[in-house]
Design a protein around this motif. Structure first.
Motif, short mmCIF file in Angstrom:
data_model
loop_
_atom_site.label_atom_id
_atom_site.label_comp_id
_atom_site.label_asym_id
_atom_site.label_seq_id
_atom_site.Cartn_x
_atom_site.Cartn_y
_atom_site.Cartn_z
N ASP A 79 -12.99 32.86 11.87
CA ASP A 79 -13.99 33.93 11.83
C ASP A 79 -13.30 35.22 12.28
OD1 ASP A 79 -16.37 35.22 11.50
OD2 ASP A 79 -17.33 34.40 13.30
N ASN A 80 -12.26 35.60 11.55
CA ASN A 80 -11.34 36.63 12.00
C ASN A 80 -11.22 37.83 11.08
OD1 ASN A 80 -10.14 35.17 9.96
ND2 ASN A 80 -8.13 35.02 10.94
N GLU A 115 -10.54 41.09 12.77
CA GLU A 115 -9.30 41.22 13.54
C GLU A 115 -8.31 42.12 12.80
OE1 GLU A 115 -8.65 39.83 16.72
OE2 GLU A 115 -10.83 39.65 16.52
N HIS A 130 -18.15 29.39 19.27
CA HIS A 130 -16.93 30.12 18.93
C HIS A 130 -15.87 29.87 20.00
CE1 HIS A 130 -19.24 32.65 16.05
NE2 HIS A 130 -18.06 32.88 15.52
N THR A 131 -14.62 29.82 19.57
CA THR A 131 -13.49 29.83 20.49
C THR A 131 -12.53 30.93 20.06
OG1 THR A 131 -13.62 27.45 20.96
CG2 THR A 131 -11.51 28.54 21.38
N PHE A 132 -12.06 31.71 21.03
CA PHE A 132 -11.10 32.77 20.76
C PHE A 132 -9.73 32.33 21.29
CE2 PHE A 132 -15.13 34.77 20.43
CZ PHE A 132 -14.98 35.84 19.57
N TYR A 133 -8.83 32.01 20.41
CA TYR A 133 -7.47 31.63 20.79
C TYR A 133 -6.61 32.89 20.90
CZ TYR A 133 -9.01 26.99 19.31
OH TYR A 133 -9.70 25.81 19.17
N ASN A 134 -5.62 32.82 21.76
CA ASN A 134 -4.63 33.89 21.88
C ASN A 134 -3.25 33.25 21.79
OD1 ASN A 134 -6.02 36.66 22.71
ND2 ASN A 134 -7.15 35.01 23.71
N ARG A 147 -4.75 37.24 18.55
CA ARG A 147 -6.10 36.77 18.88
C ARG A 147 -6.73 36.20 17.62
NH1 ARG A 147 -11.77 39.12 21.08
NH2 ARG A 147 -12.05 39.83 18.96
N PRO A 178 -10.28 34.31 16.48
CA PRO A 178 -11.61 33.71 16.66
C PRO A 178 -11.88 32.63 15.60
CG PRO A 178 -11.70 36.12 16.34
CD PRO A 178 -10.36 35.66 15.91
N ARG A 179 -12.46 31.53 16.05
CA ARG A 179 -12.82 30.45 15.13
C ARG A 179 -14.24 29.96 15.43
NH1 ARG A 179 -8.40 28.19 12.31
NH2 ARG A 179 -6.34 28.85 13.07
N LEU A 180 -14.96 29.60 14.37
CA LEU A 180 -16.33 29.10 14.46
C LEU A 180 -16.32 27.58 14.29
CD1 LEU A 180 -19.45 29.56 14.47
CD2 LEU A 180 -19.29 29.80 11.99
#
Length: 260
Positions: free
Chosen positions: A138-139, A142, A190-194, A250, A252-254
């Motif tokens: 879900d990026n 970005e 949602h999770t936001f990976y970095n 960064r 974001p994933r749903l």
């Protein structure tokens, strides 16, 4: 990944350049699947089989299958996991077998504009207690994807790339309303990976395997070189190096888990 973009097949080697980072969302999604002994599992959009391997490891007694629209990805998956059944299939029309207890889909449905209706159909096809587990990037807001669109619009290739960008995902509420009437439980988050990457060029290599493909596919060799040069310069400005010389991507994933 299931749906092809452009005329070229997917590149498993390029996709697996960041295999650990790409597999992490599969692990996180799998951790939330509330099944103990599923009979049949299907990895939808299995790609090169990295997510399929996790499913086989967790439930070795289950009948596990992987489907993907990419022949190259299916060939790589079958080479990596020779004991698993893999086949080329189009999830838009594909139907699970009646004893399928888990449909697992990591980073595939974002490519299909009609995916909300497909998700609803697949959930309805599951038996009582069956699980539909889905993850989608879900990026699109970005810098990686915003700068794809800006680079496409600013260059001599603008006409060729006018339809390259994929549509944004619907709001979370629409997914809930779509799935809840056919599920005993729906979990959405949602999770936001970095991800620390070696530099701006690594960011470009990451998206070349996925989101950048529809922008590069219509271009000839010279145009691709020019596009990538312009895009990389923008990425370098958007992702400054951190104290150790790396950049942070960064992402974001749903996630959605629906229990029938």
């Amino acid at each position: 990944m299931n749906a092809k973009t452009g005329t070229e097949d997917w590149n498993p080697g390029l996709y697996l350049t960041f295999a650990d980072e790409r597999t992490r969302p599969s692990r996180d999604l799998l951790a939330q699947v509330p099944l103990t002994a599923p009979r049949r599992i299907v990895d939808i959009g299995c790609g090169p089989g990295n997510s399929t391997g996790l499913l086989v490891q967790r439930w070795p007694q289950a009948q596990t299958q992987g489907i993907d629209s990419s022949p190259a990805m299916i060939e790589e998956a079958a080479r990596t996991l020779p004991g698993v059944r893999f086949e080329v299939a189009d999830v838009a029309t594909w139907q699970p077998e009646p004893d399928t207890d888990l449909l697992f889909a990591n980073a595939v449905f974002q490519w299909l504009p009609e995916h909300p209706a497909i998700l609803q159909r697949l959930l309805q096809a599951l038996p009582e207690g069956g699980v539909l587990a889905v993850q989608m990037p879900d990026n699109l807001t970005e810098p990686t994807h915003r700068l794809m669109r800006e680079t496409a619009a600013d260059g001599p290739w603008a006409q060729k790339l006018r339809s390259a960008a994929r549509a944004p995902l619907p709001p979370v509420s629409s997914y809930y309303d779509l799935l809840a009437p056919y599920a005993r439980h729906v979990d959405i988050w949602h999770t936001f990976y970095n991800h620390p990457l070696d530099g701006p060029e690594a960011v470009v290599e990451w998206v070349k395997a996925t989101g950048l493909r529809p922008f590069l596919a219509p271009l000839d060799a010279g145009e691709r070189t020019a596009f990538l040069s312009a895009y990389t310069a923008r990425i370098a400005d958007a992702y400054p190096r951190r104290v150790d010389g790396k950049v942070l991507l960064r992402f974001p994933r749903l996630f959605m888990v629906a229990v029938r």
